[in-house]
Design an enzyme around this catalytic site. Structure first.
Site, short mmCIF file in Angstrom:
data_model
loop_
_atom_site.label_atom_id
_atom_site.label_comp_id
_atom_site.label_asym_id
_atom_site.label_seq_id
_atom_site.Cartn_x
_atom_site.Cartn_y
_atom_site.Cartn_z
N HIS A 180 -89.87 3.35 -80.74
CA HIS A 180 -90.18 2.67 -79.47
C HIS A 180 -90.66 1.23 -79.66
O HIS A 180 -90.92 0.53 -78.69
CB HIS A 180 -91.24 3.47 -78.72
CG HIS A 180 -92.55 3.51 -79.45
ND1 HIS A 180 -92.70 4.09 -80.69
CD2 HIS A 180 -93.76 2.99 -79.15
CE1 HIS A 180 -93.94 3.93 -81.10
NE2 HIS A 180 -94.61 3.27 -80.18
N ASP A 181 -90.85 0.82 -80.91
CA ASP A 181 -91.35 -0.53 -81.18
C ASP A 181 -90.28 -1.50 -81.66
O ASP A 181 -90.59 -2.66 -81.95
CB ASP A 181 -92.45 -0.48 -82.25
CG ASP A 181 -93.71 0.21 -81.76
OD1 ASP A 181 -93.97 0.15 -80.54
OD2 ASP A 181 -94.42 0.80 -82.59
N ASP A 195 -99.39 11.93 -80.35
CA ASP A 195 -99.72 10.62 -80.89
C ASP A 195 -101.24 10.45 -80.85
O ASP A 195 -101.85 10.55 -79.78
CB ASP A 195 -99.06 9.54 -80.00
CG ASP A 195 -98.51 8.39 -80.80
OD1 ASP A 195 -99.27 7.81 -81.58
OD2 ASP A 195 -97.31 8.06 -80.63
N GLU A 238 -98.38 6.05 -89.17
CA GLU A 238 -97.63 4.80 -89.03
C GLU A 238 -98.13 3.89 -90.16
O GLU A 238 -99.27 3.45 -90.15
CB GLU A 238 -97.91 4.17 -87.67
CG GLU A 238 -97.12 2.91 -87.46
CD GLU A 238 -97.45 2.18 -86.16
OE1 GLU A 238 -96.60 1.43 -85.68
OE2 GLU A 238 -98.56 2.36 -85.64
N ASP A 258 -101.24 6.59 -85.01
CA ASP A 258 -100.97 5.21 -84.65
C ASP A 258 -101.80 4.24 -85.49
O ASP A 258 -103.03 4.39 -85.59
CB ASP A 258 -101.34 5.05 -83.17
CG ASP A 258 -100.90 3.73 -82.58
OD1 ASP A 258 -99.69 3.52 -82.48
OD2 ASP A 258 -101.78 2.93 -82.22
C1 GLC Z 1 -98.36 1.14 -82.76
C2 GLC Z 1 -97.48 1.69 -81.67
C3 GLC Z 1 -97.20 0.61 -80.68
C4 GLC Z 1 -98.51 0.16 -80.09
C5 GLC Z 1 -99.50 -0.24 -81.17
C6 GLC Z 1 -100.89 -0.31 -80.63
O1 GLC Z 1 -97.72 0.16 -83.48
O2 GLC Z 1 -96.33 2.25 -82.22
O3 GLC Z 1 -96.31 1.01 -79.69
O4 GLC Z 1 -98.30 -0.90 -79.22
O5 GLC Z 1 -99.55 0.68 -82.22
O6 GLC Z 1 -101.37 0.97 -80.32
#
Ligand code: GLC
Ligand code: CA
Length: 560
Positions: free
Chosen positions: A328-329, A98, A255, A200
């Site tokens: 995970h979100d 990541d 993402e 990310d």
């Molecule tokens: C992304 C991640 C999330 C995190 C955010 C800030 O959305 O998937 O888990 O809190 O970025 O890094």
């Protein structure tokens, strides 16, 4: 269209903290993952994506990195990582890490320096702004995790920007040194032999100059128009790709926050040379209108079909996306989209059948392969996630919802749902750890666990295995040309896909009662490849009667 390993591959996301604890401290770790590599390989997945494993004060569980070159001690050592990489490759799988490059931790040396004075050499690594006339934050930007996106630095009297928590200051990508620092860190891991990065919130890295106020248009639209897609974004992505990614046999999975069907091509079309693929939020945020803990809509199958179609059309033959229904979100996929009360197994299996036959790279999340469900957290003390905690605190001030309702919303939509320990067996803490885990284990581990499903040929787990293996042997699942049938039917999702002479017919029943579907094919030309029920009823050789949540994939033979 080029057929590459990362397009066809299935990605399995691991959230290390919650995967497997090898040393009994209640926290998942790298050794714990190594111990389960044979299990992961048994799923027929191809690529492991590890959520952040780097040094971090864990304000946002590793998404706040304080050192890009080191392993979080709770997770193990660099030696453990090297072994994980080697052992993953040995089993024919790839490993991606990541990359959290929009922001770092406020405990990163860069920020610790930058906040010291206005002329510190790291000052320009971050976004600073003078207070507004009233002394408040420079503009109306809201953090993704509640409250203003600006925090006052007492020492220098200026505000710094943090689109996430105040312990996650945004990096200033305008600064050439920042970009080079990030590229160096990427090269460090790629030189070790990793196979790419999940990036990310990468669409947020270019900020709008002068930080103009956001219009009052709802958070989702603000993300698209104000936070993401900034003026220099594509220049940065091109640079990163050219200077780093293309020099390795590696790929990027972004993402796709703030990306829509109109601009996706700018990110992932091949000739743009920016990103290899992204996952969008239209399915992940399905039923979530503007953001978590706010308005939600009810499930609408036609809407879901439209979204899949929209993205298919948007990327066409030029670009590529990954498909996910959970990570995970978000809350657990089967709890959100399935029917856990009455058709738990059936719906869990049907959903993955749908996802697995959508064009794009398949992206699954740990625990979904055993149908892990949402958790009920009884009190706010059991909540761990900073997003939920911030929401709860803010709500105490605004009194928008009662405290009971706020906790209820956290239970429905909060990220902790996806972060409970993996349920390996029916022993203490689901076999995750001998110690009380950092987050509550879902009490249903007695009935939902890997061990039990491993032994059961009809389990969700073994269904995933069969399905993913079948997908590996059928390029048509991944690349096939789509033909929608029954598009306006709100209860069933039916489509054909073809690639050369390979044709599959997919039928999915989203209803709790039987649904009849007329076949325009000769039944003798159909062979069942995948079925989440022991059989399928075909009436008069012309009509399929799908049972509740039945999902079937037929292979069709062309008889000359
Ligand atoms: C992304 C991640 C999330 C995190 C955010 C800030 O959305 O998937 O888990 O809190 O970025 O890094
Ligand atoms: Ca541990």
């Amino acid at each position: 269209m080029s057929l590459t390993w990362f397009k066809k591959g299935t990605i399995y996301q691991i959230y290390p903290r919650s995967f497997n604890d090898s040393n009994g401290d209640g926290i998942g770790d790298i050794r714990g993952i190594i111990d389960k590599l044979d299990y992961i390989a048994s799923l027929h997945v191809d690529i492991i994506w590890l959520s952040p494993i780097f040094n971090s004060p864990n304000d946002d569980n590793g998404y706040d990195i304080s050192n890009y070159y080191s392993i979080m001690p709770e997770f193990g050592s660099m030696q453990d990582f090297d072994e994980l990489l080697e052992q993953t490759h040995k089993r024919g799988m790839k490993l991606i890490l990541d990359l959290v490059a929009n922001h770092c931790s406020d405990e990163h040396m860069w920020f610790e320096e930058a906040k010291k004075s206005k002329d510190n050499s790291y000052r320009d690594y971050f976004h600073w702004s003078k207070p507004a006339k009233n002394g408040g934050p420079p503009n109306n930007w809201k953090s993704f995790f509640g409250g203003s996106a600006w925090e006052l630095c007492e020492i220098t009297g200026e505000y710094y920007l943090h689109l996430f928590t105040k312990k996650q200051p945004d990096l200033n990508w305008e600064n050439h040194s920042v970009r080079e620092e990030i590229y160096d860190a990427m090269r460090f891991w790629l030189d070790k032999g990793i196979d790419g990065f999940r990036m990310d919130v990468i669409p947020l890295i270019s900020k709008r100059p002068g930080y103009p106020d956001a219009p009052d248009v709802g958070f989702r639209k603000i993300i698209e128009d104000v936070y993401a897609n900034g003026p220099n974004l594509h220049a940065y992505l091109k640079e990163m790709n050219e200077k780093v990614i293309t020099n390795y046999d590696a790929f990027s999975l972004a993402e796709g926050v703030g990306i829509n069907e109109k601009n996706v091509g700018l990110y992932v079309n091949k000739d743009r040379k920016e990103l290899d693929m992204l996952y969008h939020f239209d399915i992940l945020e399905f039923t979530i209108v503007n953001g978590k803990f706010e308005e939600i809509t009810s499930f609408d199958l036609i809407q879901m079909k439209r979204i899949f179609k929209k993205w298919r059309d948007a990327v066409g033959n030029q670009g590529w996306i990954a498909n996910a229904m959970g990570n995970h979100d978000f809350a657990r996929m089967v709890s959100r989209f399935g029917n856990v009360e009455k058709y738990y197994q059936e719906s869990a299996k049907m959903l993955i059948t749908m996802l697995c036959t959508q064009n794009g790279t398949l992206n699954i999340y740990q625990g979904d392969e055993i149908g892990m469900t949402n958790i009920v957290l009884e009190t706010i003390d059991e909540v761990r996630d900073v997003q939920s905690l911030n929401f709860y605190e803010e709500n105490k001030k605004t009194k928008r919802y009662s405290e009971e309702l706020a906790l209820q919303l956290i239970n429905n939509e909060g990220r902790d749902n996806a972060r409970t320990p993996i349920q390996w067996n029916d022993e203490i803490n689901g076999g995750f750890s001998i110690q009380t885990p950092w987050i509550k284990t879902n009490p249903n581990y007695k009935t939902i666990n890997v061990k039990k499903q491993d032994d059961d040929p009809n389990s969700i787990l073994n269904f995933y295995r069969t399905l993913l293996k079948t997908r590996k042997n059928h390029d048509v699942f991944v690349y096939g040309e789509f033909e929608e049938l029954e598009f306006d039917n709100p209860k069933v999702y039916v489509y054909k896909k073809r690639l050369g002479s390979d044709i599959i017919l997919v039928m999915l029943n989203f209803n709790t009662i039987n649904e009849a579907i007329k076949l325009d094919d000769n039944v003798d030309t159909l062979e069942i490849l995948i079925n989440n029920y022991p059989d399928i009823e075909i009436k008069n050789r012309t009509t399929c009667i799908l049972k509740p949540y039945q999902g079937v994939i037929f292979k069709k033979y062309i008889i000359e």
